[in-house]
Design an enzyme around this catalytic site. Sequence first.
Site, mmCIF file in Angstrom:
data_model
loop_
_atom_site.group_PDB
_atom_site.id
_atom_site.type_symbol
_atom_site.label_atom_id
_atom_site.label_comp_id
_atom_site.label_asym_id
_atom_site.label_seq_id
_atom_site.Cartn_x
_atom_site.Cartn_y
_atom_site.Cartn_z
ATOM 1 N N GLU A 433 116.761 88.254 -48.546
ATOM 2 C CA GLU A 433 117.569 88.467 -49.770
ATOM 3 C C GLU A 433 116.919 89.489 -50.695
ATOM 4 O OE1 GLU A 433 120.476 87.775 -50.171
ATOM 5 O OE2 GLU A 433 120.640 86.339 -48.538
HETATM 6 C C1 LIG Z 1 114.070 84.838 -40.974
HETATM 7 C C2 LIG Z 1 114.908 85.933 -41.522
HETATM 8 C C3 LIG Z 1 116.237 85.684 -41.839
HETATM 9 C C4 LIG Z 1 117.040 86.714 -42.327
HETATM 10 N N1 LIG Z 1 118.376 86.477 -42.556
HETATM 11 C C5 LIG Z 1 119.200 87.525 -42.821
HETATM 12 C C6 LIG Z 1 120.623 87.361 -42.836
HETATM 13 O O1 LIG Z 1 121.129 86.249 -42.679
HETATM 14 N N2 LIG Z 1 121.399 88.449 -43.041
HETATM 15 C C7 LIG Z 1 120.872 89.703 -43.223
HETATM 16 O O2 LIG Z 1 121.630 90.652 -43.386
HETATM 17 N N3 LIG Z 1 119.523 89.899 -43.214
HETATM 18 C C8 LIG Z 1 118.695 88.843 -43.012
HETATM 19 N N4 LIG Z 1 117.326 89.034 -42.977
HETATM 20 C C9 LIG Z 1 116.798 90.367 -43.212
HETATM 21 C C10 LIG Z 1 116.059 90.473 -44.544
HETATM 22 O O3 LIG Z 1 116.957 90.424 -45.623
HETATM 23 C C11 LIG Z 1 115.218 91.767 -44.493
HETATM 24 O O4 LIG Z 1 114.166 91.537 -43.574
HETATM 25 C C12 LIG Z 1 114.670 92.148 -45.858
HETATM 26 O O5 LIG Z 1 115.707 92.542 -46.723
HETATM 27 C C13 LIG Z 1 113.649 93.289 -45.771
HETATM 28 O O6 LIG Z 1 114.106 94.342 -44.960
HETATM 29 P P1 LIG Z 1 113.186 94.877 -43.777
HETATM 30 O O7 LIG Z 1 112.754 93.716 -42.970
HETATM 31 O O8 LIG Z 1 113.873 95.987 -43.087
HETATM 32 O O9 LIG Z 1 111.901 95.427 -44.505
HETATM 33 P P2 LIG Z 1 111.716 96.939 -45.138
HETATM 34 O O10 LIG Z 1 112.935 97.264 -45.892
HETATM 35 O O11 LIG Z 1 111.314 97.820 -44.001
HETATM 36 O O12 LIG Z 1 110.533 96.683 -46.110
HETATM 37 C C14 LIG Z 1 109.157 96.697 -45.707
HETATM 38 C C15 LIG Z 1 108.285 96.723 -46.988
HETATM 39 O O13 LIG Z 1 108.559 97.930 -47.731
HETATM 40 C C16 LIG Z 1 108.955 97.609 -49.054
HETATM 41 N N5 LIG Z 1 110.019 98.528 -49.496
HETATM 42 C C17 LIG Z 1 111.067 98.988 -48.758
HETATM 43 N N6 LIG Z 1 111.837 99.792 -49.513
HETATM 44 C C18 LIG Z 1 111.281 99.827 -50.741
HETATM 45 C C19 LIG Z 1 111.609 100.494 -51.957
HETATM 46 N N7 LIG Z 1 112.696 101.248 -52.086
HETATM 47 N N8 LIG Z 1 110.803 100.302 -53.039
HETATM 48 C C20 LIG Z 1 109.708 99.527 -52.950
HETATM 49 N N9 LIG Z 1 109.341 98.884 -51.815
HETATM 50 C C21 LIG Z 1 110.110 99.034 -50.737
HETATM 51 C C22 LIG Z 1 109.444 96.165 -48.998
HETATM 52 O O14 LIG Z 1 109.317 95.523 -50.258
HETATM 53 C C23 LIG Z 1 108.548 95.570 -47.930
HETATM 54 O O15 LIG Z 1 107.338 95.153 -48.508
HETATM 55 C C24 LIG Z 1 116.494 88.006 -42.536
HETATM 56 C C25 LIG Z 1 115.148 88.240 -42.243
HETATM 57 C C26 LIG Z 1 114.362 87.238 -41.728
HETATM 58 C C27 LIG Z 1 112.930 87.551 -41.385
#
Ligand SMILES: Cc1cc2nc3c(=O)[nH]c(=O)nc-3n(C[C@H](O)[C@H](O)[C@H](O)COP(=O)(O)OP(=O)(O)OC[C@H]3O[C@@H](n4cnc5c(N)ncnc54)[C@H](O)[C@@H]3O)c2cc1C
Length: 581
Positions: A433
């Site tokens: 989220e």
């Molecule tokens: C168990 C689990 C359940 C989930 N359930 C759902 C679901 O039901 N539906 C769904 O759609 N998604 C779901 N997700 C996905 C989840 O919402 C994302 O993993 C999350 O939003 C982070 O995206 P990412 O993993 O691509 O990380 P990234 O976006 O790659 O982020 C990696 C790091 O970089 C930082 N970062 C990235 N961009 C910025 C920025 N602009 N400014 C500052 N810092 C930044 C982040 O804070 C983080 O520390 C789920 C994930 C997990 C692990």
Amino acid sequence: MPEYRAPLREQRLAMTAVGGLPRVNQLARHRELTEDLVDGVLEEAARFAERELAPLYRSADREGAILADGRVRTAAGMAAAYAEFIRGGWIGVAAPAEHGGQALPNWLAVPVSEIWRGANLSFALCTMLTQAAIEALARHGNASLQSVYLPKLVSGEWTATMNLTEPQAGSDLAAISTLAVPEGDHFRVRGKKIFITWGDHDLTDNIVHLVLARTPGSEPGVKGISMFLVPKHLPTAARAPGERNDVRTVSLEHKLGIRGSPTCVLSYGESEGAVGYLVGALGDGLACMFTMMNRARVAVGVEALGVAERAYQQARTYARERVQGVPIGERERAPIVRHPDVRRMLLTMKAALAGMRGLAYSAALAIDEAEEDGDGRASARAALLTPIVKGWCSEIAQEVASMALQVHGGAGYIEETGAAQPFRDVRITTIYEGTTGIQASDFVRRKLAADGGAAAADLLREIEEWLREAGPVLAPGAVAALERAVRLVQSATRDLLAASERDPAAMGTASVYLLLAYGTVLGGWHVARQALAAGAADAWGRARAALLAVYVDHLLPRVDWYVAAGRAGSASVMDFPLDEL
Ligand SMILES: Cc1cc2nc3c(=O)[nH]c(=O)nc-3n(C[C@H](O)[C@H](O)[C@H](O)COP(=O)(O)OP(=O)(O)OC[C@H]3O[C@@H](n4cnc5c(N)ncnc54)[C@H](O)[C@@H]3O)c2cc1C
């Protein structure tokens, strides 16, 4: 001693302290709500959670979910518990009455949901997503979609999911590439979504996916994204699950925690394209999804609270039983709860929980008041509090769960004692989220900078006024410490907004600190409100005032640290050569 007990007395106190039923009764929609009904709902939720959900917490974690022959099978007991859950009408507690819900205020529905999450987070994720989808559909779906899908979701006969994330599009939703091509009255959706919570399961015979996708020729970036409803099975004319839609579960993630909830990779449109229906207007996908996401963000803060409460309860039980060493000033070996350091850990956890609970419930009340908002004040308050509830509660819950494990010593590190599971489970709450970094960026850029800090100033002014009035009743030291902390975040907010014009990266390096400073001050204020509301008539009430002293001594001093680090500017971080990382 059961593994989890709904903390009803603490919950009722926090509900009263944020305004209580008299304030909720001022809302036209909730004029009829009575104390008896509120107590009845909470007690019934506690009974159900303790008897049906809590016993599955550990077994579902051990067993996990399995994908076989394209179908997901959940752990033993989950489907039966779900059937009981929907028989109790729990999905629709806050859903609009016109769609079959009970239309209870969030002020009550949020404490109820805390109980589900404390008892069994994996299970509760499924119901939370359905509830958030109901809200999105009730607000943005057209009459035809609402008439088919809302009754099924409100009754819990079908569940819902939220599909944003793709391999290249996590925090950065502008990078979404799933495509929806128009075809008559519907669209054909093709693309891959990852990490979809409860994306497939055996609890119900249909699942409703809310999917973000672009349409051909749409604008690049977030403006070109729309929301689509994609059912697993296309409903028949009789609204039964009919033909299988072109959406397939490719795999399940192996996770650190919440192992009882299936997290799926979903593939849309490998053959003819999945049939999807537009929700809201073309290009409004992110705005529609934000209805769901804002609700889910508060929900994740409450997840953190629920799991942290469970961790605390386990640690308290263990500390009363485990005998080790002779406490200072005593002669006999005694339970570890008598050692000052163990007491410090337990009380810091308890004080943090009281602050988290007050903050989350105040946001729930602001969401209720925003529904009947004349001057926009409650809407601004709800918007301001949402990233703080998600960001601060999830971060402080990591510490609570970690301290709970620490209280167990080596036994905490061993899976058999069960102390490790909440520590693993709660870890996700700072990530999904929107990570803490994304919450902080939303808080500083959208909630503070957008209105020049007006909504935050309004909140801080209210705290100051409250402290002035309550001052004579509460401990003077606690009031003075809270007043000082409020002034610190006031000046830090002004300084950061001014500094970000000279040093644009300063907002990036300071935003998490500022969010945590606000969370810590608000948490302290809520513990103070609870101390006042509890009174001093009995030992339990007097212990709330003692808890305020713990908060002031052991949590509030962090505000100084957060503000100092936030004020430092970006130079030390941004000038450090990336090659030397
Ligand atoms: C168990 C689990 C359940 C989930 N359930 C759902 C679901 O039901 N539906 C769904 O759609 N998604 C779901 N997700 C996905 C989840 O919402 C994302 O993993 C999350 O939003 C982070 O995206 P990412 O993993 O691509 O990380 P990234 O976006 O790659 O982020 C990696 C790091 O970089 C930082 N970062 C990235 N961009 C910025 C920025 N602009 N400014 C500052 N810092 C930044 C982040 O804070 C983080 O520390 C789920 C994930 C997990 C692990």
